[in-house]
Motif scaffolding. Structure first.
Motif, short mmCIF file in Angstrom:
data_model
loop_
_atom_site.label_atom_id
_atom_site.label_comp_id
_atom_site.label_asym_id
_atom_site.label_seq_id
_atom_site.Cartn_x
_atom_site.Cartn_y
_atom_site.Cartn_z
N CYS A 63 -12.05 -3.66 -6.61
CA CYS A 63 -11.23 -4.74 -7.24
C CYS A 63 -10.29 -3.48 -8.73
CB CYS A 63 -11.29 -5.83 -7.52
SG CYS A 63 -10.11 -7.24 -8.47
N GLU A 64 -9.20 -3.72 -9.06
CA GLU A 64 -8.68 -3.11 -10.10
C GLU A 64 -7.43 -3.63 -10.39
OE1 GLU A 64 -7.71 0.86 -8.56
OE2 GLU A 64 -8.52 1.87 -8.30
N ARG A 65 -7.53 -3.55 -12.15
CA ARG A 65 -6.92 -4.11 -13.15
C ARG A 65 -5.71 -3.45 -12.93
NH1 ARG A 65 -4.10 -8.58 -14.68
NH2 ARG A 65 -3.86 -8.57 -17.51
N ARG A 66 -4.12 -4.56 -12.63
CA ARG A 66 -3.24 -4.00 -12.99
C ARG A 66 -2.05 -4.78 -13.23
NH1 ARG A 66 -2.19 -0.89 -7.68
NH2 ARG A 66 -4.55 0.01 -7.33
N GLU A 67 -1.12 -4.40 -13.45
CA GLU A 67 -0.45 -4.67 -14.85
C GLU A 67 -0.26 -6.09 -14.89
OE1 GLU A 67 4.67 -4.22 -16.98
OE2 GLU A 67 3.60 -2.89 -14.89
N HIS A 68 0.21 -7.01 -13.47
CA HIS A 68 0.24 -8.31 -13.78
C HIS A 68 -0.70 -8.89 -13.26
CE1 HIS A 68 3.88 -8.31 -15.97
NE2 HIS A 68 4.24 -6.87 -15.07
N ASP A 69 -1.80 -8.58 -12.16
CA ASP A 69 -2.45 -9.23 -10.88
C ASP A 69 -3.81 -8.14 -11.59
OD1 ASP A 69 -1.16 -6.99 -9.40
OD2 ASP A 69 -0.92 -8.20 -7.71
N TYR A 70 -4.31 -8.02 -10.31
CA TYR A 70 -5.65 -7.52 -9.59
C TYR A 70 -5.35 -6.72 -8.36
CZ TYR A 70 -7.94 -9.00 -13.58
OH TYR A 70 -8.76 -8.65 -15.10
N ALA A 71 -5.63 -5.57 -8.50
CA ALA A 71 -5.56 -4.79 -6.59
C ALA A 71 -6.78 -4.54 -5.96
CB ALA A 71 -4.89 -3.53 -6.89
N PHE A 72 -7.17 -5.06 -5.00
CA PHE A 72 -8.21 -5.22 -3.62
C PHE A 72 -7.47 -3.77 -3.03
CE2 PHE A 72 -7.87 -9.56 -4.69
CZ PHE A 72 -8.69 -9.22 -4.83
N ILE A 73 -8.62 -2.15 -3.34
CA ILE A 73 -9.10 -1.34 -3.21
C ILE A 73 -10.46 -0.39 -1.88
CG2 ILE A 73 -8.80 1.44 -3.20
CD1 ILE A 73 -6.10 -0.65 -4.97
N ALA A 74 -9.74 -0.17 -0.74
CA ALA A 74 -10.77 0.28 0.48
C ALA A 74 -11.72 1.23 -0.50
CB ALA A 74 -10.27 0.70 1.92
N SER A 75 -12.81 1.89 -0.09
CA SER A 75 -13.23 2.78 -0.47
C SER A 75 -12.99 4.47 -0.36
CB SER A 75 -14.84 2.71 0.34
OG SER A 75 -14.26 2.99 1.10
N PHE A 76 -11.73 4.33 0.59
CA PHE A 76 -11.49 5.29 0.74
C PHE A 76 -10.15 5.23 -0.31
CE2 PHE A 76 -11.02 2.82 3.99
CZ PHE A 76 -9.27 2.60 4.55
N GLY A 77 -9.70 5.00 -0.46
CA GLY A 77 -8.46 4.61 -1.38
C GLY A 77 -7.80 4.29 -1.38
N VAL A 78 -7.39 2.96 -0.43
CA VAL A 78 -6.20 2.75 0.29
C VAL A 78 -5.95 1.66 -0.36
CG1 VAL A 78 -5.30 1.43 2.63
CG2 VAL A 78 -5.92 3.69 2.80
N TYR A 79 -4.74 1.13 -0.57
CA TYR A 79 -4.49 -0.10 -1.11
C TYR A 79 -4.28 -1.20 0.02
CZ TYR A 79 -1.15 -4.09 -3.45
OH TYR A 79 -1.35 -5.03 -3.45
N LEU A 80 -5.57 -1.78 -0.66
CA LEU A 80 -5.80 -3.38 0.42
C LEU A 80 -4.73 -4.64 0.58
CD1 LEU A 80 -9.35 -3.31 1.62
CD2 LEU A 80 -7.52 -2.32 3.17
N GLY A 81 -3.99 -5.07 -0.50
CA GLY A 81 -3.08 -6.19 -1.04
C GLY A 81 -4.04 -6.49 -2.73
N SER A 82 -3.23 -7.50 -3.19
CA SER A 82 -3.51 -7.50 -4.58
C SER A 82 -4.25 -9.09 -5.25
CB SER A 82 -2.21 -7.71 -5.10
OG SER A 82 -1.76 -9.72 -4.57
N SER A 83 -5.13 -9.63 -5.97
CA SER A 83 -5.05 -11.25 -6.09
C SER A 83 -4.25 -11.86 -6.15
CB SER A 83 -5.75 -11.07 -7.49
OG SER A 83 -4.50 -10.87 -8.33
N GLY A 84 -2.71 -12.06 -5.64
CA GLY A 84 -1.41 -13.05 -5.15
C GLY A 84 -1.83 -13.32 -3.92
N SER A 85 -2.34 -12.75 -2.97
CA SER A 85 -1.71 -12.13 -1.99
C SER A 85 -3.31 -12.47 -1.51
CB SER A 85 -0.84 -11.37 -0.84
OG SER A 85 -1.98 -9.79 -1.61
N LEU A 86 -4.55 -13.74 -1.38
CA LEU A 86 -5.25 -13.30 -1.17
C LEU A 86 -6.08 -13.40 0.61
CD1 LEU A 86 -7.94 -15.44 -3.80
CD2 LEU A 86 -7.78 -12.88 -3.00
N GLY A 87 -5.21 -14.06 1.57
CA GLY A 87 -5.38 -14.48 2.69
C GLY A 87 -4.88 -13.78 3.59
N VAL A 88 -3.57 -12.39 3.11
CA VAL A 88 -3.59 -11.58 3.61
C VAL A 88 -4.34 -10.02 3.37
CG1 VAL A 88 -1.83 -10.00 3.51
CG2 VAL A 88 -0.63 -12.19 3.07
N THR A 89 -5.12 -10.11 2.61
CA THR A 89 -5.73 -9.21 1.58
C THR A 89 -6.67 -8.95 2.50
OG1 THR A 89 -4.99 -8.57 -0.16
CG2 THR A 89 -6.82 -7.73 0.22
N ALA A 90 -7.45 -10.38 2.95
CA ALA A 90 -8.79 -11.10 4.03
C ALA A 90 -8.65 -10.43 4.87
CB ALA A 90 -9.14 -12.50 3.89
#
Length: 102
Positions: A63-90
Motif C-alpha cells: 500500500c502506497e500513499r498517493r496525493e488523494h488516497d492510497y494505492a494497492f500495488i502487486a509485488s511485481f509493480g502492477v497497480y491493482l486499485g485504490s483505497s476508494g475502490s476496495l471491492g474492485v481491488t479485492a
C-alpha cells in the motif's frame, strides 16, 4: 518515585501505520473470496494473500500513499486499485491468486 514497568531494553509497540489500516480493510473485503489474507508487519507492511486451493499461489500486496488516497500495488509493480475502490481491488487480487475466474 514510581518506575515504569517497561525496562530500558524494551521498545514501545509502534502504532499501526495508515498503510497497515488500509491493508486491513482490503483483507476484510477479501473475506468474500476463498483466500487467506494476512497483514505482515515490517519496515513496510504488506498484505500476504494466498489461495488455499493452490498452495503455491501467494501474492504480497503493498500500500502506497498517493496525493488523494492510497494505492494497492502487486509485488511485481502492477497497480491493482485504490483505497476508494476496495471491492474492485479485492476482486482483482482474488483473480490474481486464482480464486475467481472473472
Amino acid at each position: 518515585m514510581a518506575q515504569s514497568r517497561q525496562t530500558e531494553d524494551e521498545q514501545p509497540t509502534p502504532a499501526p501505520s495508515e498503510e497497515h489500516g488500509h491493508l486491513g480493510k482490503l483483507a476484510g473485503e477479501l473475506s468474500r473470496y476463498a483466500v487467506r489474507a494476512d497483514v505482515v508487519d515490517g519496515s513496510s507492511p504488506c498484505l500476504r494473500v494466498s489461495n488455499p486451493a493452490s498452495p503455491c499461489v501467494v501474492e504480497d500486496v503493498i500500500c502506497e500513499r498517493r496525493e488523494h488516497d492510497y494505492a494497492f500495488i502487486a509485488s511485481f509493480g502492477v497497480y491493482l486499485g485504490s483505497s476508494g475502490s476496495l471491492g474492485v481491488t479485492a476482486h482483482k487480487v482474488a483473480w490474481l491468486v486464482g480464486a475467481t475466474e472473472e
